[in-house]
Design a protein around this motif. Sequence first.
Motif, short mmCIF file in Angstrom:
data_model
loop_
_atom_site.label_atom_id
_atom_site.label_comp_id
_atom_site.label_asym_id
_atom_site.label_seq_id
_atom_site.Cartn_x
_atom_site.Cartn_y
_atom_site.Cartn_z
N ILE A 17 -9.56 5.22 -12.34
CA ILE A 17 -9.03 4.88 -11.02
C ILE A 17 -10.07 5.14 -9.94
CG2 ILE A 17 -7.25 5.41 -9.30
CD1 ILE A 17 -5.38 6.12 -11.61
N LEU A 18 -10.34 4.12 -9.13
CA LEU A 18 -11.19 4.25 -7.96
C LEU A 18 -10.29 4.08 -6.73
CD1 LEU A 18 -13.96 4.40 -6.51
CD2 LEU A 18 -14.06 1.90 -6.70
N VAL A 49 -8.51 -0.42 -8.88
CA VAL A 49 -9.30 -0.32 -7.64
C VAL A 49 -8.40 -0.38 -6.41
CG1 VAL A 49 -11.15 -1.35 -6.26
CG2 VAL A 49 -11.28 -1.40 -8.77
N THR A 50 -8.45 0.67 -5.61
CA THR A 50 -7.82 0.70 -4.28
C THR A 50 -8.88 1.23 -3.34
OG1 THR A 50 -5.65 1.19 -5.26
CG2 THR A 50 -5.90 1.57 -2.90
N SER A 51 -9.58 0.35 -2.67
CA SER A 51 -10.74 0.77 -1.91
C SER A 51 -11.03 -0.20 -0.76
CB SER A 51 -11.97 0.86 -2.82
OG SER A 51 -13.15 1.12 -2.09
N ALA A 81 -6.65 -4.72 -9.06
CA ALA A 81 -6.64 -4.42 -7.63
C ALA A 81 -5.23 -4.01 -7.21
CB ALA A 81 -7.11 -5.62 -6.83
N ARG A 82 -5.13 -2.91 -6.50
CA ARG A 82 -3.82 -2.39 -6.09
C ARG A 82 -3.88 -1.98 -4.62
NH1 ARG A 82 -1.64 2.95 -6.12
NH2 ARG A 82 0.65 2.90 -6.15
N GLY A 83 -3.06 -2.63 -3.80
CA GLY A 83 -3.00 -2.28 -2.37
C GLY A 83 -4.02 -3.02 -1.54
N TYR A 84 -5.28 -2.70 -1.74
CA TYR A 84 -6.35 -3.39 -1.03
C TYR A 84 -7.66 -3.22 -1.78
CZ TYR A 84 -6.41 1.39 0.81
OH TYR A 84 -6.39 2.76 0.92
#
Length: 200
Positions: A17-18, A49-51, A81-84
């Motif tokens: 998880i990043l 990835v949420t970054s 990709a999760r969220g942004y």
Amino acid sequence: MKELSHFKQLALYDAVILNDEITPHTALGVVAEIEQKAIDGEKIIDLVVTSRGGDLDETLILLQDLDRLRNTYGCRIKTIARGYANSAATLLVAMGDHRVAYEDTEFLIHEPILTTTVPGEETLTEARREVYETRVAQRKMRKLFAKATGKSLKEVIAKENKKMTAREALEFHLIDEVLVFKGGKICPDEIPKEENGTRK
């Protein structure tokens, strides 16, 4: 046995998880975790990835490291990709072997940002060098986006500085699949193949 909710599943999810900016520290952490999973024999490794992005040069090095792990261990990296996933994080997601995103994920491609310089703190030569290096990184970034999407450089440039939804990212071939919630479960969005297109 009682079925776990989506969020409990996510908490127990065995993935790399990043969830921060891409820096030398976070990039090395990602590489170390993925390499350990590859050593343990995992062939498909999930990277969530949420970054908001981060250092483009460090992202390019991270992508080189991921290619090295693929070649060394024969593993494949699935980016989620999760969220942004903005800026350099968008590139990281796009360069995955299989690329998916939650339906409410936001994507953003934008040009590398020059660091602010204060007159007197840098010489003119240093400022010119910084501009040159930024332009080199920009060309590399655009070529990688073109490779990942099958689009032309002109089409990539036209998407810069514009936010994209997950479905818009799918149409642009930044990702391969959109995940939606149905009945408390995560399922692939049912989009006809002719609308989605194929990755070149």
